[in-house]
Design a protein around this motif. Structure first.
Motif, PDB file in Angstrom:
ATOM      1  N   UNK A  62       6.351  -6.147  -0.358  1.00 48.02           N
ATOM      2  CA  UNK A  62       6.961  -5.131  -0.037  1.00 48.02           C
ATOM      3  C   UNK A  62       7.828  -4.423  -1.207  1.00 48.02           C
ATOM      4  N   UNK A  63       7.812  -4.907  -2.316  1.00 47.88           N
ATOM      5  CA  UNK A  63       8.401  -4.417  -3.419  1.00 47.88           C
ATOM      6  C   UNK A  63       7.904  -2.973  -3.669  1.00 47.88           C
ATOM      7  N   UNK A  64       8.760  -1.793  -3.660  1.00 44.76           N
ATOM      8  CA  UNK A  64       8.190  -0.226  -3.713  1.00 44.76           C
ATOM      9  C   UNK A  64       7.189  -0.130  -4.620  1.00 44.76           C
ATOM     10  N   UNK A  65       7.010  -0.753  -6.038  1.00 49.65           N
ATOM     11  CA  UNK A  65       5.781  -0.316  -6.538  1.00 49.65           C
ATOM     12  C   UNK A  65       4.453  -0.926  -5.976  1.00 49.65           C
ATOM     13  N   UNK A  66       4.559  -2.041  -5.558  1.00 45.91           N
ATOM     14  CA  UNK A  66       3.414  -2.784  -5.205  1.00 45.91           C
ATOM     15  C   UNK A  66       2.855  -2.408  -3.754  1.00 45.91           C
ATOM     16  N   UNK A  67       3.975  -1.968  -2.674  1.00 49.45           N
ATOM     17  CA  UNK A  67       3.773  -1.501  -1.511  1.00 49.45           C
ATOM     18  C   UNK A  67       2.974  -0.205  -1.830  1.00 49.45           C
ATOM     19  N   UNK A  68       3.503   0.853  -2.429  1.00 50.90           N
ATOM     20  CA  UNK A  68       2.524   1.857  -2.691  1.00 50.90           C
ATOM     21  C   UNK A  68       1.303   1.647  -3.419  1.00 50.90           C
ATOM     22  N   UNK A  69       1.081   0.650  -4.218  1.00 45.39           N
ATOM     23  CA  UNK A  69      -0.147   0.440  -4.768  1.00 45.39           C
ATOM     24  C   UNK A  69      -1.101  -0.113  -3.619  1.00 45.39           C
ATOM     25  N   UNK A  70      -0.394  -0.951  -2.685  1.00 45.30           N
ATOM     26  CA  UNK A  70      -1.210  -1.495  -1.618  1.00 45.30           C
ATOM     27  C   UNK A  70      -1.591  -0.155  -0.538  1.00 45.30           C
ATOM     28  N   UNK A  71      -0.975   0.701  -0.499  1.00 44.62           N
ATOM     29  CA  UNK A  71      -0.918   1.807   0.234  1.00 44.62           C
ATOM     30  C   UNK A  71      -2.141   2.804  -0.252  1.00 44.62           C
ATOM     31  N   UNK A  72      -2.388   2.815  -1.625  1.00 49.82           N
ATOM     32  CA  UNK A  72      -3.136   3.679  -2.220  1.00 49.82           C
ATOM     33  C   UNK A  72      -4.812   3.020  -2.389  1.00 49.82           C
ATOM     34  N   UNK A  73      -4.827   1.681  -2.121  1.00 50.50           N
ATOM     35  CA  UNK A  73      -5.814   1.016  -2.473  1.00 50.50           C
ATOM     36  C   UNK A  73      -6.588   0.506  -1.274  1.00 50.50           C
ATOM     37  N   UNK A  74      -7.778   0.814  -0.926  1.00 49.03           N
ATOM     38  CA  UNK A  74      -8.603   0.329   0.276  1.00 49.03           C
ATOM     39  C   UNK A  74      -8.589  -1.017   0.321  1.00 49.03           C
ATOM     40  N   UNK A  75      -8.522  -1.433   1.581  1.00 43.99           N
ATOM     41  CA  UNK A  75      -8.632  -3.101   1.621  1.00 43.99           C
ATOM     42  C   UNK A  75      -9.579  -3.960   1.204  1.00 43.99           C
ATOM     43  N   UNK A  76     -10.670  -3.445   1.339  1.00 43.97           N
ATOM     44  CA  UNK A  76     -11.808  -4.119   0.627  1.00 43.97           C
ATOM     45  C   UNK A  76     -11.761  -4.450  -0.910  1.00 43.97           C
ATOM     46  N   UNK A  77     -11.239  -3.378  -1.240  1.00 41.06           N
ATOM     47  CA  UNK A  77     -10.721  -3.495  -3.030  1.00 41.06           C
ATOM     48  C   UNK A  77      -9.715  -4.497  -3.152  1.00 41.06           C
ATOM     49  N   UNK A  78      -8.604  -4.216  -2.244  1.00 39.19           N
ATOM     50  CA  UNK A  78      -7.499  -5.264  -2.431  1.00 39.19           C
ATOM     51  C   UNK A  78      -7.899  -6.741  -2.152  1.00 39.19           C
ATOM     52  N   UNK A  79      -8.880  -6.960  -1.413  1.00 44.19           N
ATOM     53  CA  UNK A  79      -9.298  -8.149  -1.040  1.00 44.19           C
ATOM     54  C   UNK A  79     -10.069  -8.845  -2.269  1.00 44.19           C
ATOM     55  N   UNK A  80     -10.737  -7.847  -2.946  1.00 42.44           N
ATOM     56  CA  UNK A  80     -11.502  -8.427  -4.369  1.00 42.44           C
ATOM     57  C   UNK A  80     -10.673  -8.536  -5.413  1.00 42.44           C
ATOM     58  N   UNK A  81      -9.694  -8.021  -5.573  1.00 42.45           N
ATOM     59  CA  UNK A  81      -8.552  -8.002  -6.653  1.00 42.45           C
ATOM     60  C   UNK A  81      -7.713  -9.039  -6.456  1.00 42.45           C
ATOM     61  N   UNK A  82      -7.324  -9.618  -5.287  1.00 40.38           N
ATOM     62  CA  UNK A  82      -6.255 -10.429  -4.970  1.00 40.38           C
ATOM     63  C   UNK A  82      -6.719 -11.627  -4.394  1.00 40.38           C
TER      64      UNK A  82
END
Length: 365
Positions: free
Chosen positions: A120-140
């Motif tokens: 929920x940190x602002x920087x990471x929350x914005x990054x999550x918002x701009x990154x498609x879920x599938x890509x997030x799951x591949x990178x995290x």
């Protein structure tokens, strides 16, 4: 913003361990940052010999928490020529145990991040918002949780004495230390670690109520509004906490930055997030694109991890303290026993950012 400890005497509570004055006043050394750099090296050399004589802790155990993306321009500040805008870092927790002279056993958790709430940190929350879920799951990749690791190690939550972070970027402590009133997102929060005290530099604790705009993307100040005031131990500077265990004030990345220093069976280690890879302390040996060349061209002996850029020259000098304190790696003497609390991790998705050398763990029994 008014915070819970501002109405209490938490800022005057006694602190543990033995106060270390070796690094006091480095910022005020006459002659500016260059003179302070020379003083930092000399003082770290003096403290190194004193610290080695304090003994060793009973054990140090490393626990992987999460691997996630982080901007290359921050993690390899000014030096990288990688085409990838992001690299991968792995957040890890160190579990440190020692025995006091009176026989009391102590447990310290270094970097026990609640990575679920940290998102929920602002920087990471914005990054999550701009990154498609599938890509997030591949990178995290989530490796484990703080309570899960402690259960595996046979450590009861009430046996934890201290929580320590190099700084409070991204940290939400509510579940760990509890709150004085119900939370909108969590409800009633009873502390997971009812006896634990958070060791934090007074500078950073006070700054939380009035953040600078450069700091705001990286903190969650609202989560500190109702945390239990008696959960904090505000310190001024450096401390030896126990045999072979110290926290050293290393300002720069944030004003209240601090470093865990450990004396182990392989010699002295330091851990913080001032750099994200061991090779950033000896960049001449890095094979990552641009690192060695940049260090050589500009006469820089370290490569910073710099996002808020609070005091870059002070961070450089703090890194020289860390570099001077530690021993060389037994696995590869070109690199030092500096253990990044968020360590650069190779990823197929981030070409040009694969580390030359990684520690992955500190192990001491």
């Amino acid at each position: 913003m008014k915070l819970a400890w501002q109405d209490s005497d938490v800022l005057d509570m006694p602190t543990p361990g033995t106060r270390v004055t070796t690094f006091d006043g480095l910022a005020e050394v006459p002659g500016g940052y260059g003179a302070a750099l020379a003083a930092a090296r000399d003082r770290a050399t003096d403290f190194r010999a004193e610290f080695a004589a304090t003994g060793t802790p009973d054990s140090v155990t490393t626990c992987d928490l999460i691997t996630l993306p982080y901007p290359t321009r921050f993690g390899l500040f000014r030096a990288s020529r990688a085409i990838a805008p992001f690299l991968s870092i792995t957040n890890r927790m160190l579990v440190v145990r020692w025995t006091e002279s009176d026989g009391r056993e102590r447990v310290l958790l270094f970097e026990p991040s609640d990575h679920e709430l940290g998102q929920n940190t602002p920087y990471f929350a914005e990054l999550v918002r701009r990154t498609p879920g599938l890509v997030r799951s591949l990178l995290t990749t989530e490796h484990g949780t703080v309570p899960g690791h402690l259960a595996r190690l046979g450590i009861e939550p009430e046996d934890v004495d201290y929580l320590l972070f190099d700084h409070l970027h991204t940290q939400d402590l509510r579940r760990w230390v509890g709150t004085t009133r119900p939370q909108r997102d969590l409800g009633v929060v009873e502390p997971v670690f009812p006896r634990a005290k958070v060791i934090v530099q007074r500078h950073e604790l006070l700054a939380m109520s009035r953040l600078h705009p450069l700091q705001r993307p990286w903190y969650q100040p609202e989560t500190y509004r109702d945390v239990r005031p008696d959960a904090f131990l505000a310190v001024d500077g450096s401390l030896v906490l126990g045999p072979g265990v110290a926290v050293i004030e290393t300002p720069g990345h944030v004003l209240g930055n601090q470093t865990l220093v450990l004396n182990t069976s392989t010699g002295i280690w330091a851990s913080s997030e001032n750099v994200i890879a061991a090779e950033c302390l000896t960049p001449e040996h890095s094979r990552m694109p641009g690192i060695a060349r940049w260090a050589r061209a500009w006469g820089q002996e370290v490569v910073l991890n710099a996002n808020t850029i609070e005091t870059t020259a002070a961070q450089y000098n703090s890194l020289i303290v860390e570099k001077t304190l530690v021993d060389r790696s037994q696995a590869d003497p070109r690199f030092l026993q500096f253990f990044p609390s968020s360590e650069l991790t190779a990823s197929w998705a981030n070409p040009g950012t694969s580390p030359t050398f990684t520690h992955r763990a500190i192990a001491h029994v």
